[in-house]
Design a protein around this motif. Structure first.
Motif, mmCIF file in Angstrom:
data_model
loop_
_atom_site.group_PDB
_atom_site.id
_atom_site.type_symbol
_atom_site.label_atom_id
_atom_site.label_comp_id
_atom_site.label_asym_id
_atom_site.label_seq_id
_atom_site.Cartn_x
_atom_site.Cartn_y
_atom_site.Cartn_z
ATOM 1 N N THR A 1 40.711 37.989 66.706
ATOM 2 C CA THR A 1 40.469 38.037 68.148
ATOM 3 C C THR A 1 41.751 37.823 68.922
ATOM 4 O O THR A 1 42.030 38.509 69.911
ATOM 5 N N PHE A 2 42.557 36.849 68.466
ATOM 6 C CA PHE A 2 43.812 36.508 69.133
ATOM 7 C C PHE A 2 44.994 36.864 68.232
ATOM 8 O O PHE A 2 44.968 36.586 67.038
ATOM 9 N N GLU B 1 32.041 30.576 72.219
ATOM 10 C CA GLU B 1 33.045 31.520 71.719
ATOM 11 C C GLU B 1 33.315 32.635 72.727
ATOM 12 O O GLU B 1 34.472 33.043 72.908
ATOM 13 N N LYS B 2 32.275 33.111 73.385
ATOM 14 C CA LYS B 2 32.480 34.156 74.391
ATOM 15 C C LYS B 2 33.296 33.626 75.566
ATOM 16 O O LYS B 2 34.134 34.338 76.121
ATOM 17 N N GLU C 1 36.962 33.313 74.443
ATOM 18 C CA GLU C 1 37.570 34.648 74.361
ATOM 19 C C GLU C 1 37.836 35.221 75.750
ATOM 20 O O GLU C 1 38.881 35.843 75.992
ATOM 21 N N HIS C 2 36.903 34.999 76.670
ATOM 22 C CA HIS C 2 37.059 35.527 78.029
ATOM 23 C C HIS C 2 38.311 34.971 78.707
ATOM 24 O O HIS C 2 39.066 35.726 79.353
ATOM 25 N N SER D 1 41.816 35.578 75.835
ATOM 26 C CA SER D 1 42.224 36.914 75.353
ATOM 27 C C SER D 1 43.252 37.603 76.247
ATOM 28 O O SER D 1 44.219 38.177 75.736
ATOM 29 N N GLU E 1 46.757 39.027 74.759
ATOM 30 C CA GLU E 1 46.995 40.476 74.797
ATOM 31 C C GLU E 1 48.254 40.820 75.575
ATOM 32 O O GLU E 1 48.973 41.759 75.227
ATOM 33 N N PHE F 1 39.964 32.574 64.610
ATOM 34 C CA PHE F 1 38.906 32.346 65.594
ATOM 35 C C PHE F 1 37.723 33.270 65.307
ATOM 36 O O PHE F 1 37.889 34.453 65.032
ATOM 37 N N GLY F 2 36.512 32.696 65.373
ATOM 38 C CA GLY F 2 35.326 33.495 65.104
ATOM 39 C C GLY F 2 34.812 33.358 63.692
ATOM 40 O O GLY F 2 33.741 33.883 63.360
#
Length: 282
Positions: A58-59, A193-194, A197-198, A201, A205, A228-229
């Motif tokens: 994810t990251f 987790e959402k 990530e929000h 991320s 990125e 992560f995840g």
């Protein structure tokens, strides 16, 4: 015949290195970091008995940018830290964040305490992280040390259930130490987790996350970022995401030098001559 299976990993408490390592004669923090670097995903099933999926992370940990103490200046203005990035001095508004654990038992979550900040361009900064199994008194001491080091009185604490009591403990502790602080509560909403990530991320990125060099060697945080995840603990990134969610940059107020009616600088805590009224006043 019956067969008993005992699952152990390199940690004494089975979660992190806060209580030391099993097989201490061959395993320590330095050796662990070497193995993590060399084995990458294979480290988790081999040394932690964790299954890690091979999906794209994810990251992207390679997008983190690091700075050292030579690029940091803690100003006399509370909550403002100057960080030099690519030759430019950036003014960072800082605060502390606490994601408290609910238990000290092995296998439970860790407490994570961050000193973080944000600048006018929404770049995210991490100055210091203290995590592990902590009593409320340990968390208070950690916050005090960070406040004195980074000169920020602002503290945000996640308050779910019993954690609300920690706010009062921190306030009382700081009052006893004659330290002025502003303690705010944070109530999480939605899927953890959402939410993480929000908020994080975009920084990974765009490579707009800047961390102190010491975070390179924080094994638990690095694992939380890279995996992560999966089944790795994410308390450290959760606290970082909380901070990012509540942080809003504030412009530092410029200090003005007091002068008398003749343009002379008035020494601090001195009287001022007022020509109009023919006298002085404080």
């Amino acid at each position: 015949f019956g067969v008993d299976v005992f699952l152990r990993n390199i940690y004494v408490n089975g979660v992190d290195n806060s209580d030391g390592y099993n097989w201490a004669e061959v395993m320590n923090e330095k050796e662990e970091m070497k193995l993590r670097t060399r084995l990458k995903n294979s480290f988790y099933p081999q040394y932690l008995n964790m299954l890690v999926s091979e999906v794209e992370p994810t990251f992207d940990a390679d997008n983190i940018r690091y700075f050292d103490d030579t690029h940091v200046h803690v100003t006399n203005d509370q909550a403002f830290i100057e960080v030099t990035i690519d030759g430019h001095v950036r003014e960072v508004y800082a605060m502390m964040v606490v994601d408290p654990a609910s238990s000290l038992k092995p296998g439970s979550c860790d407490t994570a305490v961050w000193a973080i900040g944000i600048d006018a361009d929404d770049n995210l900064y991490g100055f210091e992280l203290d995590s592990g199994k902590q009593k409320p008194s340990d968390t208070c001491k950690s916050l005090l040390a960070m406040k004195q080091k980074w000169n920020t009185p602002y503290i945000t604490i996640e308050t779910v259930g019993y954690q609300l009591a920690l706010m009062h403990t921190v306030r009382e502790f700081m009052e006893e130490k004659k330290e002025r602080v502003v303690v705010r509560e944070y109530l999480p909403k939605g899927d953890k987790e959402k939410r993480i990530e929000h908020w994080l991320s975009p920084h990974f990125e765009s490579s707009t996350i800047f961390l102190h060099d010491s975070l390179k060697h924080h094994a638990v945080f690095q694992a939380a970022v890279k995996y992560f995840g999966t089944s790795v603990p994410i308390d450290t990134v959760d606290a970082l995401a909380i901070g990012r969610e509540v942080l809003r940059f504030r412009k530092r107020k410029k200090r003005t030098t007091p002068k008398d009616d003749y343009g002379r600088v008035i020494p601090f805590n001195k009287t001022k001559w007022n020509a109009r009224w023919g006298g002085v006043y404080k």
